[in-house]
Design an enzyme around this catalytic site. Structure first.
Site, short mmCIF file in Angstrom:
data_model
loop_
_atom_site.label_atom_id
_atom_site.label_comp_id
_atom_site.label_asym_id
_atom_site.label_seq_id
_atom_site.Cartn_x
_atom_site.Cartn_y
_atom_site.Cartn_z
N ARG A 229 0.86 -1.19 0.00
CA ARG A 229 0.00 0.00 0.00
C ARG A 229 0.90 1.24 0.00
O ARG A 229 0.64 2.22 -0.68
CB ARG A 229 -0.95 0.01 1.21
N ASP B 41 -7.61 19.62 -14.46
CA ASP B 41 -7.88 18.24 -14.88
C ASP B 41 -7.48 18.15 -16.36
O ASP B 41 -8.13 18.73 -17.22
CB ASP B 41 -9.37 17.95 -14.67
N LYS C 86 -8.60 6.99 -19.13
CA LYS C 86 -8.98 7.49 -20.45
C LYS C 86 -7.81 7.37 -21.43
O LYS C 86 -7.37 6.27 -21.70
CB LYS C 86 -9.51 8.92 -20.30
N TYR D 202 -16.50 17.38 -15.07
CA TYR D 202 -16.95 15.99 -15.12
C TYR D 202 -18.03 15.76 -14.05
O TYR D 202 -17.87 16.20 -12.91
CB TYR D 202 -15.73 15.09 -14.88
C1 LIG Z 1 -13.41 9.97 -16.12
C2 LIG Z 1 -13.03 11.31 -15.63
C3 LIG Z 1 -12.74 11.52 -14.28
C4 LIG Z 1 -12.89 10.44 -13.23
O1 LIG Z 1 -11.97 9.43 -13.40
P1 LIG Z 1 -12.25 7.88 -13.03
O2 LIG Z 1 -10.99 7.22 -13.43
O3 LIG Z 1 -13.45 7.44 -13.81
O4 LIG Z 1 -12.51 7.84 -11.56
C5 LIG Z 1 -12.32 12.79 -13.90
N1 LIG Z 1 -12.20 13.79 -14.79
C6 LIG Z 1 -12.47 13.61 -16.10
C7 LIG Z 1 -12.31 14.76 -17.04
C8 LIG Z 1 -12.89 12.38 -16.56
O5 LIG Z 1 -13.18 12.22 -17.86
#
Ligand SMILES: *Cc1c(COP(=O)(O)O)cnc(C)c1O
Length: 383
Positions: A54, A178, A203, A106
């Site tokens: 961890r 982000d 993503k 998001y």
């Molecule tokens: C998918 C997404 C998230 C969240 O991420 P997860 O891996 O699904 O928890 C945050 N910000 C953006 C822009 C996203 O597309």
């Protein structure tokens, strides 16, 4: 381009090599999946850099070093998902602190801010971040983060990161960016003044729709506070997940080049189609974010959204009429996806200030042959 370790190597070279030296014992060219929960120690109070998985795992370390290099930050800290990464960043604050966030972040980000952290005394105010006066007006003496996402999801608005960083810094706050949609290949928020960069590695970084993960890229001191939370709260990614993400990152550059070319072509064709009312893609010269995108990005990305003529029913029909574009949430994989954000990814924002138009269709344009993708959309629009 210079990375945090003083390397002057290019992006894809670093994506393939940083943190990923051949295994010193066997020469394995790929970082092993260290599928172990603990590490034998040579003596009491001594260890070889790892004690318990961890706290630290060599596969995770490799991924963190690579990500820091790509974002040009001193360090990166990885988490089990993008939302776990965001949770850790918000846990750096204390009750009474305030966040100003974009009004089309998001959906899951807004859900966490509004329904989780608000209960613990951290308030968030959504604001249209394309309007810098509105952003300035939303500041309180307690505002600690300006939380931006660009291109935004799902309307693909472009935010001026340099201007937002200046605005935040003048008021003693940090800019959190982000960078999931753009990826470090197309946009470098650190160079524009961002203090903390968030990724859903699920993503484009992972890139193959086969792993969920998150990361925060930032300075060494903040990363150390986040590493404390990574260990103390425990939302860590597993070694196999780290391996898959690293494997995806190796081809990020070539994949993004193709995503951008395909998305641009699809946006142009949709814009000229009388069955389509509006197209949102920052690569289109007609898009309100085009000039800004040209200044702060090296490509407009792989996401396109549009409103078909005929409203919400048509939008749903188009999404159910494609074959190559899978009807699914998520984005950033090699395969193309289609969805209606108002009902799917952004259902949690219904009735909130973040609501999206119910006739909006969002495409995650994959790297298939673009003529096949165009034919698929044409058939779906024809009904
Ligand atoms: C998918 C997404 C998230 C969240 O991420 P997860 O891996 O699904 O928890 C945050 N910000 C953006 C822009 C996203 O597309």
């Amino acid at each position: 381009m210079t990375d945090s370790r003083g390397s002057d190597q290019g992006f894809s070279t670093r994506a393939i090599h940083v943190g990923q030296e051949p295994d010193p014992r066997t020469g394995a060219v790929i970082v092993p999946i260290y599928q172990t929960s603990t590490f034998a120690q040579p003596a009491v109070g001594q260890h070889l850099g790892y004690e318990y998985a961890r706290t630290g795992n060599p596969t995770r370390t490799a991924l963190q070093e690579c990500l820091a290099s790509l974002e040009g930050t001193e360090a990166a800290v990885c988490f089990a998902s993008g939302l776990a990464a965001e949770d850790a960043v918000i846990r750096l604050l204390t009750p009474g602190d305030h966040i100003v966030c974009a009004n089309d972040v998001y959906g899951g980000t807004w859900r966490q801010l509004d329904q989780v952290h608000r209960r613990f005394g951290i308030e968030s105010t959504p604001v249209d971040m394309t309007d810098l006066d509105a952003v300035a007006a939303a500041f309180r003496p307690t505002t600690r983060y300006l939380w931006a996402e660009t291109p935004s999801n799902p309307l693909l608005k472009i935010l001026d990161l340099a201007a937002l960083a200046q605005l935040a810094h003048e008021r003693g706050a940090w800019l959190v960016a982000d960078n999931t949609f753009a990826t470090p290949y197309l946009q470098q928020p650190t160079a524009l003044g961002a203090d903390i960069i968030i990724h859903s590695t699920t993503k484009y970084l992972g890139g193959h729709s086969d792993v969920v993960g998150g990361a925060v890229c930032t300075d060494a001191a903040t990363a150390s506070d986040l590493a404390f939370l990574q260990n103390a709260v425990g939302a860590v990614p597993g070694p196999f997940d780290n391996f898959l993400t690293l494997r995806g990152i190796k081809t990020l550059g070539v994949r993004m080049d193709r995503h951008v070319v395909n998305a641009m072509r699809i946006a142009e064709v949709l814009e000229a189609d009388p069955r389509v009312e509006a197209v949102h893609y920052p690569g289109l010269p007609s898009d309100p974010g085009h000039d800004l995108a040209k200044r702060q990005m090296t490509g407009a990305g792989g996401m396109v959204s549009f409103r078909p003529t005929g409203g919400a029913e048509t939008a749903a029909r188009v999404c159910q009429g494609t074959e190559l574009f899978f009807l699914a949430e998520s984005l950033g994989g090699v395969e193309s996806l289609i969805e209606v954000p108002g009902i799917m990814t952004h259902a949690s924002v219904a009735g909130t200030p973040l609501e999206v138009p119910d006739d909006l269709v969002r495409l995650s344009v994959g790297i298939e042959d673009v003529d096949d993708l165009l034919a698929d959309l044409d058939r779906a629009l024809a009904g």
